[in-house]
Enzyme design. Structure first.
Site, PDB file in Angstrom:
ATOM      1  N   CYS A   1       0.862  -1.176   0.000  1.00 53.75           N
ATOM      2  CA  CYS A   1       0.000   0.000   0.000  1.00 53.75           C
ATOM      3  C   CYS A   1       0.900   1.227   0.000  1.00 53.75           C
ATOM      4  CB  CYS A   1      -0.854   0.008   1.263  1.00 53.75           C
ATOM      5  SG  CYS A   1      -1.695  -1.537   1.542  1.00 53.75           S
TER       6      CYS A   1
ATOM      7  N   ARG B   1       1.419   1.592  -6.022  1.00 54.26           N
ATOM      8  CA  ARG B   1       1.650   0.628  -4.940  1.00 54.26           C
ATOM      9  C   ARG B   1       0.363  -0.111  -4.564  1.00 54.26           C
ATOM     10  NH1 ARG B   1       6.401   1.646  -2.309  1.00 54.26           N
ATOM     11  NH2 ARG B   1       5.687   0.503  -0.504  1.00 54.26           N
TER      12      ARG B   1
ATOM     13  N   TRP C   1      -3.656  -2.009  -1.335  1.00 57.26           N
ATOM     14  CA  TRP C   1      -3.678  -3.265  -2.081  1.00 57.26           C
ATOM     15  C   TRP C   1      -4.031  -4.304  -1.037  1.00 57.26           C
ATOM     16  CZ3 TRP C   1      -1.024  -7.928  -1.775  1.00 57.26           C
ATOM     17  CH2 TRP C   1      -1.187  -8.792  -2.861  1.00 57.26           C
TER      18      TRP C   1
ATOM     19  N   ASN D   1       1.016  -0.081   5.969  1.00 54.50           N
ATOM     20  CA  ASN D   1       1.445  -0.919   4.846  1.00 54.50           C
ATOM     21  C   ASN D   1       2.192  -2.091   5.455  1.00 54.50           C
ATOM     22  OD1 ASN D   1       2.287  -2.035   2.464  1.00 54.50           O
ATOM     23  ND2 ASN D   1       4.056  -0.673   2.258  1.00 54.50           N
ATOM     24  N   GLY D   2       1.713  -3.305   5.193  1.00 55.23           N
ATOM     25  CA  GLY D   2       2.391  -4.481   5.742  1.00 55.23           C
ATOM     26  C   GLY D   2       1.358  -5.503   6.190  1.00 55.23           C
TER      27      GLY D   2
ATOM     28  N   GLU E   1       9.100 -14.425 -19.557  1.00 55.49           N
ATOM     29  CA  GLU E   1       8.802 -12.983 -19.423  1.00 55.49           C
ATOM     30  C   GLU E   1       7.660 -12.588 -20.359  1.00 55.49           C
ATOM     31  OE1 GLU E   1       9.355 -10.815 -17.376  1.00 55.49           O
ATOM     32  OE2 GLU E   1       8.887  -8.946 -18.398  1.00 55.49           O
TER      33      GLU E   1
ATOM     34  N   LYS F   1       4.147 -10.970 -19.052  1.00 55.33           N
ATOM     35  CA  LYS F   1       3.597  -9.715 -19.574  1.00 55.33           C
ATOM     36  C   LYS F   1       2.167  -9.916 -20.067  1.00 55.33           C
ATOM     37  CE  LYS F   1       5.855  -7.143 -18.256  1.00 55.33           C
ATOM     38  NZ  LYS F   1       6.814  -7.779 -17.440  1.00 55.33           N
TER      39      LYS F   1
ATOM     40  N   GLU G   1      -0.320 -10.724 -17.085  1.00 58.43           N
ATOM     41  CA  GLU G   1      -0.595  -9.666 -16.083  1.00 58.43           C
ATOM     42  C   GLU G   1      -1.269  -8.463 -16.732  1.00 58.43           C
ATOM     43  OE1 GLU G   1       2.721  -7.872 -14.084  1.00 58.43           O
ATOM     44  OE2 GLU G   1       4.002  -8.037 -15.821  1.00 58.43           O
TER      45      GLU G   1
ATOM     46  N   HIS H   1       7.104 -33.626 -22.881  1.00 54.23           N
ATOM     47  CA  HIS H   1       6.985 -34.302 -21.571  1.00 54.23           C
ATOM     48  C   HIS H   1       5.689 -33.924 -20.874  1.00 54.23           C
ATOM     49  CE1 HIS H   1      11.034 -35.741 -22.077  1.00 54.23           C
ATOM     50  NE2 HIS H   1      11.416 -34.522 -22.397  1.00 54.23           N
TER      51      HIS H   1
ATOM     52  N   LYS I   1       2.665  -2.274  -8.032  1.00 53.22           N
ATOM     53  CA  LYS I   1       3.991  -2.143  -8.624  1.00 53.22           C
ATOM     54  C   LYS I   1       5.078  -2.652  -7.708  1.00 53.22           C
ATOM     55  CE  LYS I   1       6.984  -0.848 -11.665  1.00 53.22           C
ATOM     56  NZ  LYS I   1       7.114  -1.657 -12.891  1.00 53.22           N
TER      57      LYS I   1
END
Ligand code: AGP
Length: 605
Positions: free
Chosen positions: A2, A27, A74, A98-99, A478, A482, A485, A501, A600
């Protein structure tokens, strides 16, 4: 994770709090809130959703207190709704956090048994109630200290008090917190980015530290209530890079500024005249390094994976990579001859910071490859290699990934050169390739319209796969990250050789599969894996830097980028994958800069 802001001023603070919250939305953006003190009353206003909603509330019912705190959330405890939005206030105190308080259930149960009432499902409200109870017997500072000693887990806190309307108390354990200084005004914030529009004088709290700030002064304490001094940093003001300018969103800006940021990064490390790399202050003699660990999360972990191939190709150093949330709980044997490298854009990722702490406790040498040089991870590392990408606001990392790769590639080259494991010619040739990289990236960005066409083929897809071998495998990971998300499409990155496999069972008629096949030693093998997919109906999108024609009629879409050098192909092939994810998300009307459920900087574990 947050975002927190607090301002103690000689004038009303709500406008500056809102502006800072907008900078902190990267955030977290599930909900937002503000609390100010006016005429001995805590004036709390909150909203679910973005800061814009909170701003509308303040237009209708202004808050004009000269001291206040704000928060963007968040969700970790409790769904992202109005009740769970911060601040959490009682009649005498208001708290933003935040936490994660790991013993909040136990503390809440105890408070409930004493007849205390709760409105929300959050762990933060437990802090509010604990301080409120302590305030009945103690002054604010003692009340906060006593409360903090009961908490397990991580917190960055901003706290204001109805009966002490001139102070804000901030406290930090495990989540970042900074203090900013100005004339007759002082600030508390999750990071310098939130404070830079108001000041360039910043101090950073470390774990186990607390601050008391008013409009005229700031004092710092450790958790044993001992007064301490904190250094004041003068931070650079790269505000212009943190604005969208003419771009539709931050992500497109950050993709298209990669030629600039790559050039800036290369110039920071390469001496073009001497054709040498300006990296000298290794924390361990490079010739003595036995093993290198590369640790990170998400995209940063992918740059660790690519680097493993580079270091193995260029040197005789043994390399291991790990995801930080795994590394931090392993039963590792630490060796002083190893170098532990932590990769992080924000420098605040809780798992990466915790993994770094474990290395520090084991007295081994650490290095961080970082974008935010004032961050916790940078400050706690023995050695910092900045990537010079400028503020990256889009939650989906793009220019920071390329910056991480450039720095790690340069480091790999320097290690190989100093250890005498590559010839001078190869060293200089690779340096020259780096110098041409920005222009090459610029030419790839010109393929955007082709990639827009490609993106159309994904909007109704049920899922997709990205395949690659060698250092193209992490690029496949990657590309998949991308796409998932940004567009919320199921996407999986896989080693091309691994498809037979099991994952080949996923291939069905028309399923889009992106194959990343640079003209390197894996090229032919990757193409034969591609044939396995084609023969089962997969729709192939081939990304290659091979000049000769690999694009047969079985390929739905072929995209060719310039070939620079086998080791650099991954960097070049990343750019089309960023654009692909961007355009699929655009076509699906997804929120490009703030994808759902994400933030982020993940400052909780
Ligand atoms: C990347 O697109 C993601 N947003 C995420 O995986 C990110 O890379 C990860 O959270 C690590 O962040 P950091 O680089 O700031 O440590």
């Amino acid at each position: 994770m947050c975002g927190i802001i607090g301002i103690a001023s000689y004038k009303p603070v709500s406008v500056n709090i809102i502006n800072s919250l907008k900078k902190l939305e990267y955030r977290g953006y599930d909900s937002a809130g503000i609390a100010t003190i006016k005429k001995d009353l805590i004036d709390e206003k909150k909203c679910s959703g973005r800061v814009d909603e909170l701003e509308k509330i303040l237009f209708k019912t202004p808050s004009d207190g000269n001291i206040g705190i704000g928060h963007v959330r968040w969700a970790t405890h409790g769904i992202p709704n109005l009740i769970n939005a911060h601040p959490h206030s009682s009649e005498s105190v208001s708290v933003v956090h935040n936490g994660i308080i790991e013993n909040s259930d136990e503390l809440k149960k105890n408070l409930l048994s004493k007849g205390l009432k709760f409105k929300s499902q959050t762990d933060t409200e437990v802090i509010t109630i604990l301080i409120t109870e302590e305030l009945k017997k103690n002054k604010p500072l003692v009340s906060v200290f006593k409360t903090l000693n009961k908490l397990k887990g991580s917190f960055a806190l901003g706290i204001i008090f109805k009966d002490f309307p001139n102070i804000i108390i901030g406290a930090r354990r495990g989540s970042p917190l900074a203090v900013g200084y100005s004339n007759k005004e002082n600030y508390l914030g999750s990071d310098s980015y939130a404070l830079k529009s108001m000041t360039n004088k910043i101090s950073y709290l470390d774990d186990g530290e607390l601050c008391v700030l008013s409009k005229n002064e700031v004092s710092f304490y450790d958790f044993s209530m001992k007064k301490i001094n904190k250094k004041v940093h003068i931070v650079s003001n790269d505000e212009n890079m943190a604005e969208k300018g003419d771009y539709k969103n931050f992500m497109s800006k950050e993709i298209f500024e990669q030629p600039i940021t790559v050039k800036k990064c290369v110039n920071e490390y390469i001496d073009n005249l001497k054709k040498d790399i300006n990296i000298f202050n290794f924390p361990i003699d490079p010739r003595e390094i036995k093993k290198i660990y590369l640790i990170g999360c998400g995209t940063a972990y992918h740059s660790c994976l690519v680097t493993k191939y580079w270091i193995e190709e260029l040197t005789n150093i043994d390399v291991e990579t790990d995801i930080a949330s795994e590394f931090r709980y392993r039963n590792l044997k630490f060796d002083k001859k190893n170098l532990y490298i932590f990769v992080s854009q924000s420098g605040e990722t809780a798992d990466t910071a915790a993994a770094l702490d474990i290395c520090k406790k084991n007295n081994v040498k650490t290095c961080s490859v970082i974008n935010v040089i004032e961050s916790t991870i940078a400050r706690n590392s023995d050695w910092v290699l900045p990537i010079h990408a400028g503020p990256e606001i889009g939650v989906a990392s793009t220019k920071a990934f390329l910056g991480q790769l450039i720095v790690l590639y340069i480091l790999s080259l320097k290690l190989a050169s100093v250890r005498g494991e590559i010839t001078k010619d190869i060293y200089i040739k690779n340096i020259q390739n780096l110098i041409t990289l920005p222009e090459t990236i610029k030419s790839i960005l010109k393929l955007e319209s082709k990639i827009q066409m490609m993106a159309k083929e994904f909007i109704n897809a049920r899922g997709t796969m990205f395949l690659g071998r060698g250092s193209s495998f992490p690029i496949a990971l990657e590309g998949a990250l991308k796409l998932k998300e940004l567009s919320y499409l199921h996407a999986e990155g896989y080693p091309a050789g691994e498809m037979k496999h099991g994952p080949l069972a996923l291939i069905e008629e028309g399923l889009p599969v992106i194959v990343i096949a640079p003209k390197d030693k894996y090229y032919e093998k990757t193409l034969s894996n591609m044939q396995e997919v084609i023969s089962r109906g997969g729709k192939i999108f081939l990304l290659t830097d091979n000049k000769k024609d690999a694009l047969s009629e079985n390929i739905r879409f072929g995209l060719r980028v310039p070939h620079l050098d086998n080791l650099l192909s991954g960097i070049l092939l990343t750019v089309p994958l960023q654009l692909l994810a961007y355009h699929v998300a655009l076509l699906k009307n997804c929120d490009i800069d703030k994808p759902r459920n994400l933030a982020k900087s993940v400052t909780v574990e």
